[in-house]
Each structure stands twice: as C-alpha cells, then as structure tokens.
Design an enzyme around this catalytic site. Structure first.
Site, mmCIF file in Angstrom:
data_model
loop_
_atom_site.group_PDB
_atom_site.id
_atom_site.type_symbol
_atom_site.label_atom_id
_atom_site.label_comp_id
_atom_site.label_asym_id
_atom_site.label_seq_id
_atom_site.Cartn_x
_atom_site.Cartn_y
_atom_site.Cartn_z
ATOM 1 N N GLY A 14 -53.997 73.849 -59.156
ATOM 2 C CA GLY A 14 -55.094 74.030 -60.105
ATOM 3 C C GLY A 14 -56.452 73.920 -59.452
ATOM 4 N N SER A 16 -58.621 76.465 -58.344
ATOM 5 C CA SER A 16 -59.536 77.607 -58.332
ATOM 6 C C SER A 16 -60.857 77.307 -59.025
ATOM 7 C CB SER A 16 -58.874 78.825 -58.986
ATOM 8 O OG SER A 16 -58.565 78.562 -60.351
ATOM 9 N N ARG A 17 -60.915 76.188 -59.786
ATOM 10 C CA ARG A 17 -62.159 75.835 -60.477
ATOM 11 C C ARG A 17 -62.135 74.352 -60.839
ATOM 12 N NH1 ARG A 17 -61.583 75.875 -66.215
ATOM 13 N NH2 ARG A 17 -59.493 76.515 -66.874
ATOM 14 N N ASN A 91 -53.020 68.495 -59.575
ATOM 15 C CA ASN A 91 -54.225 68.529 -60.399
ATOM 16 C C ASN A 91 -54.104 69.477 -61.588
ATOM 17 O OD1 ASN A 91 -57.324 68.331 -60.872
ATOM 18 N ND2 ASN A 91 -56.927 70.520 -60.603
ATOM 19 N N SER A 143 -55.265 60.853 -66.783
ATOM 20 C CA SER A 143 -56.425 60.780 -67.676
ATOM 21 C C SER A 143 -56.414 59.429 -68.370
ATOM 22 C CB SER A 143 -56.350 61.896 -68.727
ATOM 23 O OG SER A 143 -57.288 61.689 -69.770
ATOM 24 N N TYR A 157 -51.236 65.953 -75.217
ATOM 25 C CA TYR A 157 -52.000 65.747 -73.976
ATOM 26 C C TYR A 157 -51.865 64.305 -73.506
ATOM 27 C CZ TYR A 157 -55.873 65.484 -70.678
ATOM 28 O OH TYR A 157 -56.626 65.288 -69.546
ATOM 29 N N ILE A 190 -65.906 64.349 -67.758
ATOM 30 C CA ILE A 190 -66.388 64.998 -66.542
ATOM 31 C C ILE A 190 -67.147 66.263 -66.903
ATOM 32 C CG2 ILE A 190 -65.706 66.036 -64.336
ATOM 33 C CD1 ILE A 190 -65.139 63.046 -64.479
#
Length: 250
Positions: A14, A16-17, A91, A143, A157, A190
């Site tokens: 994960g 790429s961003r 991630n 988290s 989640y 974040i």
C-alpha cells in the site's frame, strides 16, 4: 543519504500514496532497497523512479493485496532483486464509515480480507525466508481503533485492526526466538487526502481531542517505522505503538 537501513531489503504494501508512500520514501532515504506495492501502476512507476533518483534500488508489484498471489509475487520479487527479505511493512488497508445497522455483509468481508487476511498472506510468504536468515522485521500498520471504539469508523475496521494487534503479538511470541521481531504501529488522526475533505467544524473537533493540537503527518508515522526496522529497536518485540499526538494513551 543515511545508512541506518543500508543493505535492508524491504517490502512496503500500500505504498503508492499516503502513509505507505511516506514510509517507502523514508526507508529509501535511510538506505533500504525496496519493493513497493499498490493497485495504481502509474503511481507505482512514478514512485519507483523517485526512489531510484534518491540513489536507492526499487522494484514494484501491482495487485490486490487481499489475494494470496499478490503476497507471493511480493516475496518472489524481493528475493529475485535483492536475494533476501529483511523487512515487511503491512501498510495496505481501507476504511469505511457505516453504522452497524447499515453495514452490508459484503463490506465486512471486504474489510477483513484487505486489512487482516492480507497481512496473514504476506507473513506466510515472507516468514519462511526470514527463518532461513534467522533475522527479520515485520511492521504491521494498525490503528487506535483497534484498541478502543472509534466514533467515525465502521465496526469492521476496528475489528480488523484489533486482529492485526493480536496477529502481531502471536507472531512476535512465536518468531522472536528465531531473531525475527514483529511490532505494530497505531496511527491516530493523520493528514491525508481524506482529511482534506473535512469541514472546518469537524477539523476543529478533531484538533480539540489531540493534546498536541495538530494532525499527524505521514512522516510522523514513517519515522516510527524506520526506527522499528533499524537496530535501534533491537529489543522491542510485540508492541503496538501509538502515534497519535496523545489522543489515545495506554
């Protein structure tokens, strides 16, 4: 370029961003060789070139992290490119904001597959090589929602992240005798693409709940990941480290 992670062959899912990209760039800055991952091939190619421009080696794998084949290709790419796997950063993840009574059954399955099962898959593919090396580091992105109820996230989640925390502790216990350290990072609020969409009122509400009175950055999380991947954290095992400005303490 720092040499804190020199010679470290790392996989970052994960990446790429967002937080994953910040981690990949921080690893490269400290001398690691990288295999990056995501679903957007254009973004991955751009990040690969940025990392190579920093003087680090980098390859990428594009694919659905919830599929075992993607985990297998990540491990194979790292071994083919660098001959070893030193660090795995799990991630990749998703979030949603359904109330429990509105939560579709498909969303529960999607969340656990992407956030939890994917980490199991990557560990299954990477750990055998770390056992052969008698060394390695796994960093699972969790988290604070995995430790306490969160008012702005779907129940699936929080359950997926609580599962990550449990996976982290069990793997840490089992693998530490073989020289493999497993830890988790638990970010709080974040600054990301999603936070840019908040209303001023909601942003102020979030700020007021953080003792430091600011949102975290991808770099705040990346710095902890670098620390955990380095020898500076050689005696830290099985921890789920909060990175949230004091919003949640335990």
């Amino acid at each position: 370029m720092s040499e804190l992670l020199k010679g470290n062959a790392a996989i970052v899912t994960g990446s790429s961003r967002g937080i994953g990209k910040a981690i990949a760039l921080a690893f490269a800055e400290h001398g690691a060789d990288l295999v990056i991952h995501g679903t957007n091939q254009t973004a991955l190619e751009a990040l690969r070139e940025e990392i190579r421009g920093m003087g680090a080696r980098c390859e990428y794998v594009a694919g659905d992290i919830g599929e075992y084949d993607t985990a297998r290709r990540l491990a194979e790419t790292c071994l083919s490119a660098y001959g070893r796997i030193d660090t795995l950063v799990n991630n990749a993840g998703i979030n949603s904001r359904y109330r429990f009574e509105d939560l579709p059954l498909e969303e529960w399955d999607r969340m656990l597959r992407t956030n939890l099962t994917s980490a199991f898959y990557t560990c299954k593919c990477v750990v055998p090589h770390m056992l052969e090396q008698k060394s390695g580091c796994i960093i699972n992105m969790s988290s604070s929602a995995g430790k306490t109820a969160h008012p702005n996230a779907s129940i699936c989640y929080g359950v997926s992240k609580a599962g990550i925390n449990s996976l982290t502790q069990k793997l840490a216990y089992d693998l530490a005798p073989s020289g493999i350290r497993v830890n988790a990072v638990c970010p709080g609020p974040i600054e990301t693409d999603m936070s840019q969409q908040w209303t001023p009122e909601y942003r102020e509400k979030v700020y007021s709940a953080i003792p430091l009175r600011r949102l975290g950055t991808g770099e705040d999380v990346a710095n902890v990941a670098v620390f955990l991947a380095s020898e500076m954290s050689a005696f830290i095992v099985g921890e789920s480290i909060n990175v949230n400005g004091g919003k949640y303490m335990n």
